[in-house]
Motif scaffolding. Sequence first.
Motif, mmCIF file in Angstrom:
data_model
loop_
_atom_site.group_PDB
_atom_site.id
_atom_site.type_symbol
_atom_site.label_atom_id
_atom_site.label_comp_id
_atom_site.label_asym_id
_atom_site.label_seq_id
_atom_site.Cartn_x
_atom_site.Cartn_y
_atom_site.Cartn_z
ATOM 1 N N CYS A 19 4.730 -11.513 4.309
ATOM 2 C CA CYS A 19 3.406 -10.905 4.521
ATOM 3 C C CYS A 19 2.317 -11.974 4.375
ATOM 4 O O CYS A 19 1.376 -12.027 5.180
ATOM 5 C CB CYS A 19 3.162 -9.765 3.530
ATOM 6 S SG CYS A 19 4.131 -8.279 3.893
ATOM 7 N N TYR B 83 -1.036 -11.016 6.321
ATOM 8 C CA TYR B 83 -1.125 -9.565 6.129
ATOM 9 C C TYR B 83 -1.719 -9.280 4.745
ATOM 10 O O TYR B 83 -1.565 -10.076 3.828
ATOM 11 C CB TYR B 83 0.272 -8.941 6.255
ATOM 12 C CG TYR B 83 0.525 -8.259 7.579
ATOM 13 C CD1 TYR B 83 0.013 -8.772 8.768
ATOM 14 C CD2 TYR B 83 1.286 -7.094 7.645
ATOM 15 C CE1 TYR B 83 0.254 -8.135 9.972
ATOM 16 C CE2 TYR B 83 1.536 -6.453 8.846
ATOM 17 C CZ TYR B 83 1.011 -6.971 10.009
ATOM 18 O OH TYR B 83 1.244 -6.339 11.192
ATOM 19 N N SER C 245 0.230 -4.403 2.368
ATOM 20 C CA SER C 245 1.319 -4.379 3.347
ATOM 21 C C SER C 245 2.666 -4.367 2.624
ATOM 22 O O SER C 245 2.792 -4.843 1.496
ATOM 23 C CB SER C 245 1.211 -5.587 4.279
ATOM 24 O OG SER C 245 1.188 -6.785 3.532
ATOM 25 N N SER D 218 1.617 -3.399 12.701
ATOM 26 C CA SER D 218 2.968 -3.743 12.257
ATOM 27 C C SER D 218 3.468 -4.909 13.099
ATOM 28 O O SER D 218 2.955 -5.171 14.190
ATOM 29 C CB SER D 218 3.910 -2.541 12.366
ATOM 30 O OG SER D 218 3.927 -2.024 13.676
ATOM 31 N N ARG E 259 1.200 -3.166 7.956
ATOM 32 C CA ARG E 259 -0.079 -3.470 7.310
ATOM 33 C C ARG E 259 -0.371 -2.499 6.160
ATOM 34 O O ARG E 259 -0.697 -2.912 5.063
ATOM 35 C CB ARG E 259 -1.202 -3.388 8.353
ATOM 36 C CG ARG E 259 -2.628 -3.270 7.792
ATOM 37 C CD ARG E 259 -3.636 -3.335 8.912
ATOM 38 N NE ARG E 259 -3.436 -4.595 9.602
ATOM 39 C CZ ARG E 259 -3.939 -5.762 9.203
ATOM 40 N NH1 ARG E 259 -4.743 -5.812 8.165
ATOM 41 N NH2 ARG E 259 -3.677 -6.863 9.844
ATOM 42 N N ASP E 260 -0.261 -1.194 6.449
ATOM 43 C CA ASP E 260 -0.450 -0.194 5.399
ATOM 44 C C ASP E 260 0.945 0.240 4.944
ATOM 45 O O ASP E 260 1.585 1.081 5.568
ATOM 46 C CB ASP E 260 -1.243 0.999 5.958
ATOM 47 C CG ASP E 260 -1.385 2.109 4.929
ATOM 48 O OD1 ASP E 260 -0.836 1.973 3.800
ATOM 49 O OD2 ASP E 260 -2.042 3.118 5.246
ATOM 50 N N GLY E 261 1.397 -0.377 3.839
ATOM 51 C CA GLY E 261 2.761 -0.140 3.374
ATOM 52 C C GLY E 261 3.081 1.321 3.130
ATOM 53 O O GLY E 261 4.243 1.731 3.194
#
Length: 487
Positions: free
Chosen positions: A139, A144, A148, A295, A316-318
């Motif tokens: 990441c 990122y 993430s 992603s 990006r947004d885990g």
Amino acid sequence: MTTHASEPNDPADLDHDPATLEAMGTAVLERVVAHLAALPDMDVRGLNEAEALCRQLEQNEPPETGSDLESVLEPYFSSWVEQSFNTASPGYLAYVPGGGLFESALAAFLAAATNRFTGVWQPAPALVQLEANVLRWLCGWMSYPEASRGLLTTGGSMANFTAIVCAREEKLGVQLREGVLYTSTQVHGCVAKSARMAGILADRVRAIPVDDNFRMDVAALGRAIDEDRQRGLQPFMVVSSAGTVNTGCVDPLDAIADLCAREGLWHHCDGAYGACFHIVPALRPQLSGLERTDSLTLDPHKGLFLSYGIGALLVRDGEVLRRAHAETASYLPAPTETFYDPSQYGPELSRDYRGLRLWLPIQLLGAARFRAALAEKRALAVDAAERLSALPGVVMDAWPDLSLFAFHVSWEGASRDEENRATADLMERVTARGRVMFTGCTIDGRHLARVCVLSFRTRAAQIDALLEDCEAELSALLVERAGARAG
Ligand SMILES: *Cc1c(COP(=O)(O)O)cnc(C)c1O
């Protein structure tokens, strides 16, 4: 009485004493070391009797009694491995090269021999933490954000599949049938397959045309999205490419990110071939916009030189990745909120401990050496493209955005068909010389030769061999063509 492997005293006892373990391990290691030492001199294509060999190997029943290790190691190295594309060869410039760092092979052995359970956190917390560390490193390398998260997969195909599942869950929910996914005509074939597996059928996948540089035409993308909205469909996702498999070209990621932001679409980038070049700061302008995607697929078994069987998806947004996979079971420990738990971020439970195959090479070699090697592969490709383009008869179709370029053979008055045949001929004749191998692709009826530099073993000597062999075969080929026309 001697205890032969096939006639044990107690057939139900499958274990071995330490001396036997050591003898077996040593036998394998000695063969591997000899094989790797011989690699540069082995034929880069290797294949010549595949059909006969496969017929001879066909076996419908398992052996009733076992054989000794040596009787397997011998044909494995002298025949079965030899009869293959030598994907580990320094001269392998075909498809997207493999390689296989020795450190990753050692990690595979360590992981399999200790065989701990890393599907969830509790049974092997430290081992899972190493995998979490490696995902964090990836990441960071891709710029990122903190939030993430990622997943190590078996390869780029499964990473792309999981990305489509994330976008589908996030953007479509239960309304699958209206959803439309956009890619370019140059996207990897696994994307259409992944879309189908994720429930997005072929009539909802659009292949957007590319410009003269094989990059997605963003204006055409915008028009396609508008048209689908007018038809009452729901555009939900764009899959761009950071290095297409055909020509290595990088889509205009910033412009696609802008469009996706305006339209509320998920932007996934397939960086299976090229994303790892982002590790090198000087090459980041080539991949500008990569860090803005929702992603990203990368393929450490390509771009980080590992043995096959390891890809990665970063999101990006885990939380989106987690929501798509989180599940509990009454017989398993409750997922920890504090630490990374693979089963909560991906589809697998019991699985190969692939994190070690990525962690050990980076731990032993250090990040600086990966940067140096990647920068060198890019420089070698640029050098090869410049020198090749100067040869008579070579037309460059795609200069290397990263480390892959494409060209075709041409001469005064040649038809498209003649050029296609000559380009295929050149590839075949150079590969038959045994030192370097490259392959082709066809775009809009034009046959292109493509050279991809991505094996850690490929150094300046192989680029010199490529140039020598291309120059020799090209001039022979052009003389023959000229003779045919005169005669
Ligand atoms: C190799 C590749 C894939 C597929 O990845 P696998 O690891 O072979 O599953 C997808 N996209 C691109 C651009 C690739 O180069």
